[in-house]
Write an enzyme that holds these catalytic residues in place. Structure first.
Site, PDB file in Angstrom:
ATOM      1  N   ARG A  19      -0.917 -10.285  10.410  1.00 31.35           N
ATOM      2  CA  ARG A  19       0.376  -9.781  10.900  1.00 31.35           C
ATOM      3  C   ARG A  19       1.477 -10.816  10.725  1.00 31.35           C
ATOM      4  O   ARG A  19       2.657 -10.489  10.722  1.00 31.35           O
ATOM      5  CB  ARG A  19       0.313  -9.428  12.402  1.00 31.35           C
ATOM      6  CG  ARG A  19      -0.585  -8.281  12.825  1.00 31.35           C
ATOM      7  CD  ARG A  19      -0.450  -7.075  11.978  1.00 31.35           C
ATOM      8  NE  ARG A  19      -1.447  -7.084  10.918  1.00 31.35           N
ATOM      9  CZ  ARG A  19      -1.400  -6.302   9.856  1.00 31.35           C
ATOM     10  NH1 ARG A  19      -0.418  -5.447   9.701  1.00 31.35           N
ATOM     11  NH2 ARG A  19      -2.328  -6.371   8.916  1.00 31.35           N
ATOM     12  N   ASP A  24      -4.015   8.044   2.895  1.00 31.58           N
ATOM     13  CA  ASP A  24      -3.641   6.711   3.352  1.00 31.58           C
ATOM     14  C   ASP A  24      -4.672   6.234   4.378  1.00 31.58           C
ATOM     15  O   ASP A  24      -5.277   7.049   5.065  1.00 31.58           O
ATOM     16  CB  ASP A  24      -2.254   6.832   4.023  1.00 31.58           C
ATOM     17  CG  ASP A  24      -1.653   5.480   4.330  1.00 31.58           C
ATOM     18  OD1 ASP A  24      -2.105   4.482   3.751  1.00 31.58           O
ATOM     19  OD2 ASP A  24      -0.713   5.430   5.150  1.00 31.58           O
ATOM     20  N   GLU A  25      -4.857   4.940   4.503  1.00 34.80           N
ATOM     21  CA  GLU A  25      -5.776   4.369   5.521  1.00 34.80           C
ATOM     22  C   GLU A  25      -7.141   5.046   5.490  1.00 34.80           C
ATOM     23  O   GLU A  25      -7.688   5.423   6.523  1.00 34.80           O
ATOM     24  CB  GLU A  25      -5.173   4.517   6.932  1.00 34.80           C
ATOM     25  CG  GLU A  25      -3.802   3.930   7.111  1.00 34.80           C
ATOM     26  CD  GLU A  25      -3.809   2.440   7.436  1.00 34.80           C
ATOM     27  OE1 GLU A  25      -4.838   1.785   7.185  1.00 34.80           O
ATOM     28  OE2 GLU A  25      -2.795   1.948   7.921  1.00 34.80           O
ATOM     29  N   GLN A  65      -9.766  -3.753   7.262  1.00 40.56           N
ATOM     30  CA  GLN A  65      -8.935  -3.409   8.412  1.00 40.56           C
ATOM     31  C   GLN A  65      -9.442  -2.166   9.142  1.00 40.56           C
ATOM     32  O   GLN A  65      -8.690  -1.505   9.849  1.00 40.56           O
ATOM     33  CB  GLN A  65      -7.483  -3.196   7.971  1.00 40.56           C
ATOM     34  CG  GLN A  65      -6.812  -4.476   7.516  1.00 40.56           C
ATOM     35  CD  GLN A  65      -5.333  -4.290   7.283  1.00 40.56           C
ATOM     36  OE1 GLN A  65      -4.566  -4.110   8.208  1.00 40.56           O
ATOM     37  NE2 GLN A  65      -4.945  -4.316   6.011  1.00 40.56           N
ATOM     38  N   LYS A  97       0.810  -1.208   0.000  1.00 38.54           N
ATOM     39  CA  LYS A  97       0.000   0.000   0.000  1.00 38.54           C
ATOM     40  C   LYS A  97       0.851   1.270   0.000  1.00 38.54           C
ATOM     41  O   LYS A  97       0.641   2.170  -0.811  1.00 38.54           O
ATOM     42  CB  LYS A  97      -0.876  -0.076   1.249  1.00 38.54           C
ATOM     43  CG  LYS A  97      -1.450   1.172   1.770  1.00 38.54           C
ATOM     44  CD  LYS A  97      -2.284   0.822   2.985  1.00 38.54           C
ATOM     45  CE  LYS A  97      -1.448   0.643   4.241  1.00 38.54           C
ATOM     46  NZ  LYS A  97      -1.198   1.903   4.955  1.00 38.54           N
ATOM     47  N   THR A  98       1.819   1.321   0.898  1.00 43.00           N
ATOM     48  CA  THR A  98       2.664   2.516   0.971  1.00 43.00           C
ATOM     49  C   THR A  98       3.471   2.668  -0.305  1.00 43.00           C
ATOM     50  O   THR A  98       3.664   3.770  -0.810  1.00 43.00           O
ATOM     51  CB  THR A  98       3.602   2.427   2.187  1.00 43.00           C
ATOM     52  OG1 THR A  98       2.828   2.067   3.315  1.00 43.00           O
ATOM     53  CG2 THR A  98       4.290   3.748   2.442  1.00 43.00           C
TER      54      THR A  98
END
Length: 721
Positions: free
Chosen positions: A608, A221-222, A252, A36-37
């Site tokens: 995770r 973002d997010e 998420q 994503k980043t």
DNA sequence: TCTACGACTATTTTT
DNA sequence: TAGTCGTAGA
């Protein structure tokens, strides 16, 4: 100049499509560990290199400082030069910048201060007491929640509908008084920063036009974590012409309880025109077994955009399941397994233990200690939230702005200088009557000689002391001021007197603060907008309170809640306490929306893990001094059996507890969450969840017209659409 | 102003 | 059960 070709060789197909999109608006659904980043960073580079966009027209928003810093660094790395000109920051830091630059238009004094949650709580308590309300009835924490919820939704006190009942009118009154106080003292809480910024732009068409003209490319973002006001802020800046790319993962979204609305990402396509959606489903983090488990669990959520993670990696190890007899057994197992891992040469920091609530850490810690395993617990107070630090900062804030009532109240009698409750109440009353700050009220009290002789002397000395810190506001070096404050206010002596162990850490922290003041360098951005070093420092410590735990140099096993684990990854993950009532949490089991959020939390936990995932459950657990029998978490059984290696206990064959559903063996197996059904009275709706078994199976359906209903499967006669 | 005791409460916490 | 917080009393 960066070649566009070089940019794209590091991206997969889906990432490339997102990075090079020419859609006006794009929604990038980025699964856990899907890069994503990377997409955001490359997108920025692409805009600059391939499309010739000016860095000045880029605005990138994140939620955490860490994410902002990472984005900034990675952009700089990719471009091979500092990311100058563009605005990359958290919502709050960007808001702060706008409010500082336009403080007049925003109706704020130049030296306004930020209130953190604790400051806000204290001020709310003060307001409740000023209004002569009973704290038992108007619980400060709930009031704080109320005010923040409203602000997050963009609602001011005067905009709340007053139903005329005592409850709503009192809450509105407290909210209004609290805001009055803030305004008088030049104080801005976290939610206020965003709300005020939004209103600043909304009420200043030329200003709005300016920023709309500037930020041609907005990246978020997010996005699944945005609240009402953040979403409105983006929408406002986007205007008609600007390009918006939002990146996030609806699966998420775990912060609804803080005002985040998953609907923003789910409904993005309805709010913005010309949206192209990209899905990043290839995962670079975990083995396929782990991903399959995650996919299977999250599939049970009805409300999602839908996506399936996959990986080029092998299947990997099966998921290890351990059904413990008790929480003691559980934590002993975890510690033993970790010991084995460490013995096999794995570093402690490759291992994480994740749990639903903080109280679970204690037993785990005890067992790790027994095995001599180094560990680190995340949570608790952060550096700039510590008492001694906040005390010093309160002095500095008061020196910076005499009307800072929160700072004033904090230190008027710290260290104790004989100003007890009585004197303070007199000052408060005076402030209340004259509608002035406590500092002004104090001076009124002195002039009118209303205080007792003893208090008067003490108060005069206090006023003198503060006034004597005749701080030159343009000074760049903050250390002398802080040093002076710590010594002359007597704070150092004050802490010295505490029990030795406590005193030692406090004094160490004070030194650490001096060190921070010494090494602080104002950012270029803050300098450009004319912030003093002190203002910049104070803003930074409020927005970035520091690490959540003290760091050790040894590689440690990481213990943290599932919430804190978001965004992190570990080769080995222990997901513990998988029991009904604990995870999903008791308070979230009944409400379908909340249950889905719990499931997303589980999804976050599973994803995770890179190499191996352990899941544990305890048959019984002591909660609040009482030993309870616990049913296994419904999420456990949502993991397909063939992915699981059961070390102890059998989650799939033990008699089913009526507390959770089992769709497979039910006579109503045709129903499952997410399926569209129709009811002859309520019309069409989506199945949210099933519970109970056999003839007692209940189906929770969210009807399009009639809201959520729980129906008995046997009688509801639902047709699948 | 400090200490001790009793009452109360118990998810998650980016800023 | 255990930790925090407010208040009473020295």
């Amino acid at each position: 100049m960066l070649s566009t070709h070089k940019l794209l060789i590091n991206l997969n197909e889906a990432q490339t499509a997102a990075v090079t999109t020419d859609a006006q608006h794009s929604l990038v659904l980025a699964g856990a560990g899907s890069g994503k980043t990377r997409v955001l960073v490359y997108r920025i580079a692409w805009l600059l290199a391939a499309e010739g966009v000016s860095p000045y027209s880029i605005l990138a928003l994140t939620f955490t400082n860490k994410a902002a810093a990472e984005m900034r660094n990675r952009v700089a790395e990719l471009l091979d030069k500092p990311a100058n000109g563009m605005w990359i920051g958290t919502f709050h830091s960007i808001a702060l910048r706008l409010l500082t630059m336009h403080h007049k238009e925003a109706g704020l004094p130049k030296n306004f201060q930020i209130l953190d949650s604790e400051d806000q709580y204290r001020l709310i308590r003060r307001v409740i007491s000023d209004l002569e309300l009973d704290e038992k009835q108007w619980i400060p924490r709930s009031v704080q929640g109320f005010i923040n919820d409203k602000k997050n939704d963009g609602i001011r006190a005067n905009e709340i509908e007053d139903f005329g009942d005592d409850n709503s009118s009192t809450l509105i009154q407290i909210y209004q008084h609290y805001d009055d106080h803030c305004l008088r003292g030049g104080l801005v809480d976290f939610a206020e920063m965003l709300l005020r910024t939004h209103q600043l732009l909304l009420n200043n068409p030329p200003l709005l036009e300016h920023y709309q003209g500037r930020f041609g490319a907005i990246l978020v973002d997010e996005f699944q974590d945005t609240n009402e006001i953040q979403s409105a802020f983006i929408r406002l800046l986007a205007g008609a012409k600007n390009r918006v790319m939002v990146v996030g993962d609806d699966d998420q979204s775990i912060y609804a309880w803080r005002g985040a609305k998953i609907d923003h990402i789910i409904g993005f396509k309805d709010v913005y025109a010309n949206v192209t959606q990209y899905k990043l489903e290839q995962n670079y983090r975990s083995t396929n077994n782990i991903l399959k488990a995650a996919n299977a669990v999250i599939k049970n959520n009805a409300k999602r955009l839908g996506k399936d993670l996959w990986s080029e990696q092998s299947e990997g190890e099966p998921i290890q399941y351990y059904g413990a007899y008790s929480e003691y057994d559980e934590s002993a197992f975890v510690a033993e397994e970790i010991e084995k891992l460490i013995d096999s040469g794995i570093d402690g920091d490759q291992i994480a233990i994740l749990y639903r609530s903080n109280m679970q850490s204690r037993l785990l810690e005890e067992n790790l200690l027994k095995h001599n395993i180094d560990y680190k617990v995340y949570g608790g107070l952060r550096f700039f939230e510590r008492m001694e630090i906040k005390d010093v900062l309160a002095y500095v804030r008061l020196i910076n702005n005499r009307h800072d009532d929160v700072g004033f109240e904090r230190i008027i009698n710290t260290p104790t200088r004989g100003l007890g409750a009585k004197t303070i109440n007199q000052i408060r009353n005076c402030a209340q009557i004259n509608q002035v700050s406590l500092w002004d009220a104090l001076n009124i009290c002195i002039n009118n000689k209303v205080l007792s002789a003893r208090a008067s002397t003490s108060v005069a000395a206090f006023v003198n002391m503060i006034d004597e810190f005749d701080y030159n506001h343009d000074k760049e070096d903050l250390n002398p001021l802080f040093d002076d404050v710590i010594e002359r206010t007597g704070l150092r002596d004050h802490y010295q007197k505490e029990p030795p162990e406590k005193a030692l850490t406090r004094l160490e922290n004070l030194d650490e603060l001096l060190n921070a003041a010494e090494t602080f360098v104002k950012s270029e951005e803050d300098d450009q907008i004319g912030m003093t070093a002190l203002a910049s420092f104070l803003a930074q410590v409020s927005l970035e309170a520091g690490e959540r735990s003290s760091d050790k140099d040894v590689p440690c096993v990481q213990l943290m809640t599932l919430h804190s684990a978001k965004g992190l990854e570990f080769p080995y993950v222990f997901l513990v306490g998988l029991e009904q009532g604990l995870f999903p949490h008791q308070n979230s089991m009944e409400d379908p929306e909340k249950l889905q959020e719990e499931r997303r939390l589980c999804y976050v936990g599973i994803t995770r893990a890179e190499k191996q995932l352990f899941m544990t459950y305890a048959t019984s657990r002591r909660i609040r001094g009482r030993t309870q029998g616990c049913a296994p978490s419904r999420f456990l059984r949502e993991v397909p059996q063939d992915l699981v290696h059961q070390i102890q206990g059998n989650i799939f064959t033990t008699p089913r507890n009526t507390m959770f559903s089992n769709q497979e063996s039910s006579p109503f197996a045709q129903y499952s969450p997410g399926i569209l059904v129709s009811h002859k009275i309520f019309g069409e709706g989506t199945i949210i969840e099933l519970s109970g078994q056999g003839d007692y199976t209940q189906i929770m359906v969210e009807f399009q017209q009639h809201g959520t209903k729980i129906l008995a499967a046997k009688f509801a006669k639902l047709d699948i659409v």
